[in-house]
Design an enzyme around this catalytic site. Sequence first.
Site, PDB file in Angstrom:
ATOM      1  N   SER A 311       1.042  -1.253   0.073  1.00 20.42           N
ATOM      2  CA  SER A 311       0.030  -0.043   0.087  1.00 20.42           C
ATOM      3  C   SER A 311       0.859   1.206   0.050  1.00 20.42           C
ATOM      4  O   SER A 311       1.533   1.476  -1.132  1.00 20.42           O
ATOM      5  CB  SER A 311      -0.871  -0.013   1.186  1.00 20.42           C
ATOM      6  OG  SER A 311      -2.146   0.793   1.021  1.00 20.42           O
ATOM      7  N   ASP A 322       9.360   5.284 -10.734  1.00 22.26           N
ATOM      8  CA  ASP A 322       8.955   5.872 -12.029  1.00 22.26           C
ATOM      9  C   ASP A 322       9.640   7.281 -12.045  1.00 22.26           C
ATOM     10  O   ASP A 322       9.949   7.286 -13.565  1.00 22.26           O
ATOM     11  CB  ASP A 322       7.459   6.107 -11.853  1.00 22.26           C
ATOM     12  CG  ASP A 322       6.611   4.990 -12.160  1.00 22.26           C
ATOM     13  OD1 ASP A 322       7.007   3.821 -12.329  1.00 22.26           O
ATOM     14  OD2 ASP A 322       5.142   5.223 -12.323  1.00 22.26           O
ATOM     15  N   LYS A 336      -0.995  -4.228  -3.237  1.00 22.22           N
ATOM     16  CA  LYS A 336      -2.281  -3.668  -2.888  1.00 22.22           C
ATOM     17  C   LYS A 336      -2.485  -2.191  -3.271  1.00 22.22           C
ATOM     18  O   LYS A 336      -1.891  -1.385  -3.135  1.00 22.22           O
ATOM     19  CB  LYS A 336      -2.235  -3.596  -1.123  1.00 22.22           C
ATOM     20  CG  LYS A 336      -3.220  -2.676  -0.697  1.00 22.22           C
ATOM     21  CD  LYS A 336      -4.621  -3.320  -0.708  1.00 22.22           C
ATOM     22  CE  LYS A 336      -5.660  -2.222  -0.031  1.00 22.22           C
ATOM     23  NZ  LYS A 336      -5.980  -1.156  -0.629  1.00 22.22           N
TER      24      LYS A 336
END
Length: 483
Positions: A311, A322, A336
């Site tokens: 999470s 990224d 998650k």
Amino acid sequence: MSSRKFRGLGLVATGVVAGILLSVGVTAVAQRGSPLPLDELRQLSNVFAVIKNNYVEQVDDKTLISNAIAGMVSNLDPHSAYLDADAYREMQTATQGEFGGLGIEVGAEDGFIKVISPIEDTPAARAGIMAGDLIIKIDDTPTKGMLLNDAVKLMRGKPKSPITLTIMRADRPQPVVVKLVRDIIKVRSVRSKMLDDGVAYVRIAQFQEKTGPDLARQLRELGAKGAPKGLVLDLRNDPGGLLTSAIGVAGAFLPPDTLVVSTDGRTPDSRHKYLATPSEYARGESNYLSGLPGWVKTVPMVVLVNVGSASASEIVAGALQDHKRAKVLGNRTFGKGSVQVILPLSESSAVKLTTSRYFTPSGRSIQATGIEPDYVVADTAEGDLFRLPREADLQRHLSNQQSPDSEVKSEADQSLEAPLGKVFEFGGPEDFQLQQALNLLQGKAVQKGSARAQAKADIKPNLSGTTERLKITPSGVEPAGKQ
């Protein structure tokens, strides 16, 4: 969740069982054009009346209604739930950072009490209890079919009082009895230290209210005598916590106003882009990231993750990966990738409802897939130690709509058989993954670990093949057939 009254929007990204929570006050409104299902509601009232009039023991109305609500919500997906007064209070306490008990985060699955994550430096962690263990007895009371709240009440108690847990672990054919002593649990969210060769090490065990400010303070202290040559951010076995804290942590290492995570769902309120701005991570309080030393944004960086990173941890790792701010090293994360909303029903109860999915800055969904490390490295040189079912293993989990065939379940083949309690210390001298992170920062070769870990790093997982699964019962572990 904070113990203070909810103000505006309070975002939570807690892992594995709790999920990502958005605390808002709403009024339930019937969807336009959708009349109430009168026949189904009449059926519900008929069942209510049958139980009231014929059940072998008298059941009060409040219990019947609460159970009906709980069943309605819990059957949607693994992370939606009805929060009665005890569960609501428990959720608020979870991110406050201090409570009494064993130091163990638990959830319920298939009628058993499952360990989500032991909290560092607590009785549970010191006893060797691990994520994925099933608690089948608390003292002399079997937990099969026990409500999660009842199990939590049994495990909590006065400090220094003894308790015995009987657990099942997937790689052990017989139950293991663990004796513990309750204590006051104080969760220290952020720990840091300087390692050899000028590398800073920061571990976040859980994303709490003060995680962002604590991180900023410790980063300033780490650079007080000069900028570190590298930095390792350790998010292993971090089940998540407050989403605002996750945005703040990612924002500490990214340029201002950088996209950290976005959400998308059916309603306009569920679609949002969260940027590294004080309005998102500080929520009207002082901007604790202002004045951070320049090296924090530029120092070579490695993020450590494993199957227990869920999470909020995945949000941070995905954002740094990224934006190419850091390399991610370790094992694929839990997966998650859904957002839950806390919908208060009264002052003491609420519904936690899944409303959307979240996406990394590049637009990828990690729901049921997780974050794939840039460098796959086993937990230890001998193989993986932490065995935790992934999101894709949970019943009724949301699919990955971007790529339904990319879901990754936990692996049945576990090459390492470590005895109960033999768990290395994160950040310690026997931390194999940390040593590989240091190798990466120093330009040395990164070791994958066992031959099995090497194979995992060299080939993509077989997503369509069959896997031998195990079923855990109170008497032991037995095959569950092919899946």
